[in-house]
Design an enzyme around this catalytic site. Structure first.
Site, PDB file in Angstrom:
ATOM      1  N   GLY A  67       0.812  -1.150  -0.028  1.00 51.00           N
ATOM      2  CA  GLY A  67       0.094   0.341   0.373  1.00 51.00           C
ATOM      3  C   GLY A  67       0.520   1.273  -0.058  1.00 51.00           C
ATOM      4  O   GLY A  67       2.128   0.935   0.392  1.00 51.00           O
ATOM      5  N   ALA A  68       0.452   2.182   0.044  1.00 50.57           N
ATOM      6  CA  ALA A  68       0.796   3.820   0.020  1.00 50.57           C
ATOM      7  C   ALA A  68       1.538   4.065   1.526  1.00 50.57           C
ATOM      8  O   ALA A  68       1.068   3.476   2.475  1.00 50.57           O
ATOM      9  CB  ALA A  68      -0.587   4.606   0.174  1.00 50.57           C
ATOM     10  N   SER A 110       4.106   1.995   1.992  1.00 55.97           N
ATOM     11  CA  SER A 110       4.076   0.630   3.021  1.00 55.97           C
ATOM     12  C   SER A 110       5.496   0.647   3.518  1.00 55.97           C
ATOM     13  O   SER A 110       6.536  -0.786   3.992  1.00 55.97           O
ATOM     14  CB  SER A 110       3.681   0.273   3.160  1.00 55.97           C
ATOM     15  OG  SER A 110       3.822  -0.477   1.409  1.00 55.97           O
ATOM     16  N   SER A 137       9.787   1.497  -1.970  1.00 52.97           N
ATOM     17  CA  SER A 137      10.316   2.108  -1.895  1.00 52.97           C
ATOM     18  C   SER A 137      11.596   1.841  -1.475  1.00 52.97           C
ATOM     19  O   SER A 137      12.761   1.296  -1.649  1.00 52.97           O
ATOM     20  CB  SER A 137       9.968   3.694  -2.448  1.00 52.97           C
ATOM     21  OG  SER A 137       9.104   3.888  -3.460  1.00 52.97           O
ATOM     22  N   ALA A 158      13.008   5.896 -13.005  1.00 50.87           N
ATOM     23  CA  ALA A 158      11.598   6.876 -12.408  1.00 50.87           C
ATOM     24  C   ALA A 158      10.620   7.122 -13.558  1.00 50.87           C
ATOM     25  O   ALA A 158      10.422   7.895 -14.751  1.00 50.87           O
ATOM     26  CB  ALA A 158      12.412   8.283 -11.944  1.00 50.87           C
ATOM     27  N   THR A 159       9.277   6.124 -12.566  1.00 50.83           N
ATOM     28  CA  THR A 159       7.754   6.620 -13.584  1.00 50.83           C
ATOM     29  C   THR A 159       7.377   8.126 -13.884  1.00 50.83           C
ATOM     30  O   THR A 159       6.538   7.893 -14.104  1.00 50.83           O
ATOM     31  CB  THR A 159       7.087   5.268 -13.831  1.00 50.83           C
ATOM     32  OG1 THR A 159       7.159   5.164 -11.997  1.00 50.83           O
ATOM     33  CG2 THR A 159       7.885   4.250 -14.556  1.00 50.83           C
ATOM     34  N   HIS A 164      12.670  11.395  -2.869  1.00 55.06           N
ATOM     35  CA  HIS A 164      12.862  10.407  -2.864  1.00 55.06           C
ATOM     36  C   HIS A 164      14.442  10.603  -4.142  1.00 55.06           C
ATOM     37  O   HIS A 164      15.264   9.587  -3.162  1.00 55.06           O
ATOM     38  CB  HIS A 164      12.045   9.225  -4.105  1.00 55.06           C
ATOM     39  CG  HIS A 164      10.616   8.520  -3.293  1.00 55.06           C
ATOM     40  ND1 HIS A 164      10.354   7.983  -3.870  1.00 55.06           N
ATOM     41  CD2 HIS A 164       9.851   8.956  -2.181  1.00 55.06           C
ATOM     42  CE1 HIS A 164       9.046   7.960  -3.494  1.00 55.06           C
ATOM     43  NE2 HIS A 164       9.250   8.221  -1.899  1.00 55.06           N
ATOM     44  N   ASP A 187      11.051   2.024 -10.259  1.00 51.65           N
ATOM     45  CA  ASP A 187       9.830   2.659  -8.971  1.00 51.65           C
ATOM     46  C   ASP A 187       8.568   4.149  -9.798  1.00 51.65           C
ATOM     47  O   ASP A 187       9.155   4.914 -10.027  1.00 51.65           O
ATOM     48  CB  ASP A 187      10.127   3.014  -8.282  1.00 51.65           C
ATOM     49  CG  ASP A 187      10.015   3.984  -6.830  1.00 51.65           C
ATOM     50  OD1 ASP A 187       8.837   3.787  -7.429  1.00 51.65           O
ATOM     51  OD2 ASP A 187      10.602   3.688  -5.743  1.00 51.65           O
TER      52      ASP A 187
END
EC number: 2.7.1.156
Lengths: 169, 169, 169
Positions: free
Chosen positions: B10-11, B13, B16, B34-35, B50, B83
């Site tokens: 989940g967000a 979590s 990364s 990176a996307t 990040h 990511d």
């Protein structure tokens, strides 16, 4: 340091029941530290239902915001159950308090406890990204709080349909 | 075929961070694919945060849509960290591109890599069914992409409160 | 009592495919008990897609509401696959029927089955608390139904990206 256990899961995944059993396994009497406030009838009903389920071996303390103080004040022989971290965070954010600093303080407080602490929290980040910016900030904060408390705790359990999965250690 | 690992959760979590540690365990230098695109201040702030966390051992490539090309172009000795898959899917769908075909191509590309690949994705399907039809299509697509990539990967990890649960093998 | 297995997970987590394989591992022929009703084109398309995936070894029974009756009527040698509990609950709630009593009856029915039963359900409680009160009631009910059925079942599996995590035993 007393044993510390974080119990997470989605809504109605059996977290509270599992946390109560886990806490009572750590001592014959226990202290329930409630972060919920009865702002509305739906919440009042849920609080009453949870209290009715717990038996006479429980003493209840209310700590919607001052959670670290409640832990320090109750640190003795009995294990404590904090239910739950997500509502505590919500209370802090709604009152525009420094949840980031309060989380740092909470982590240090947990580290300093002599009696055991079982902490319930919620998984709120596994749905679609909310359209509401406040909801996005809340779910980000909730995830970060979970990570920081989990790092300090000895065990982390994820509840699914009433059964815990051991995530840590 | 280089080792491939899918990391979901989940967000917030801890995906990364876990993915970065996993990637650096596979090589002293690593490539970050990176996307994310900085469409708005909230996203720009998240990207900057990040990047700041990653150190000098990382080289960054941007691939909001052409992920298979970025993997092929970077296939050498260094492990790559993608990511994340969910943003890549979102970029494809927003541009009305063929995400289904692109996922097929991605799975074949992963199979053909010689250097390791660690891929971050998101759990977005464990909330209430969204009222918005586009959101429903997105969460369906995200789940299908996760399944298809997971089938190709050697390992799948689910992050909960910062700790990985090994889902595969 | 025949073997009973509850399979849960988010949307598009591979629950149905895993459930079909699990059911066919319990017998060469199987009975599919569908709780879905084709109220709209989106649902009709999903039902058709699921049916097309299943082969000739499957017989299909429709039971949008009378799930316990369908289990009793089909109790013989072949394993049954119920797909899914969440839609059944939704059908009960939309028809203003007593889902709580129906769940009690279902649990007793599962206990009494001689042939195996595999039951698919959904994780719907791991997102942000819905603003809509009906959605909150539904996700609470869904979690409670999952817990009560899980307690009766021999096994509980959580699907993530197509791979099952054994939650129980």
């Amino acid at each position: 340091m007393g044993k510390s256990i974080l119990i997470t899961g989605g809504a109605r995944s059996g977290k509270s029941t599992h946390a109560e059993q886990t806490t009572l396994a750590l001592g014959p009497r226990a202290i329930y530290i409630a972060t919920a406030e009865a702002h509305d009838p739906e919440m009042a009903e849920r609080i009453a239902r949870h209290q009715a389920r717990r038996g006479a071996e429980w003493r209840t303390i209310s700590a919607p915001v001052e959670l670290s103080d409640a832990l320090d004040a109750s640190d003795g022989e009995a294990p404590r159950l904090v239910d739950c971290l997500t509502l505590w965070l919500s209370n802090l954010m709604l009152a525009d308090l420094d949840w980031d600093g309060a989380t740092d303080a909470l982590v240090r407080t947990i580290e300093a406890q002599r009696a055991p602490v079982v902490i319930v929290t919620n998984e709120v980040g596994a749905g679609i990204v909310p359209e509401n910016a406040l909801a996005r900030r809340f779910r980000d904060a909730a995830g970060l709080v979970n990570q920081r408390v989990a790092r300090m705790c000895d065990e982390v359990h994820l509840c699914v349909a009433g059964y815990p999965i051991k995530v840590k250690p």
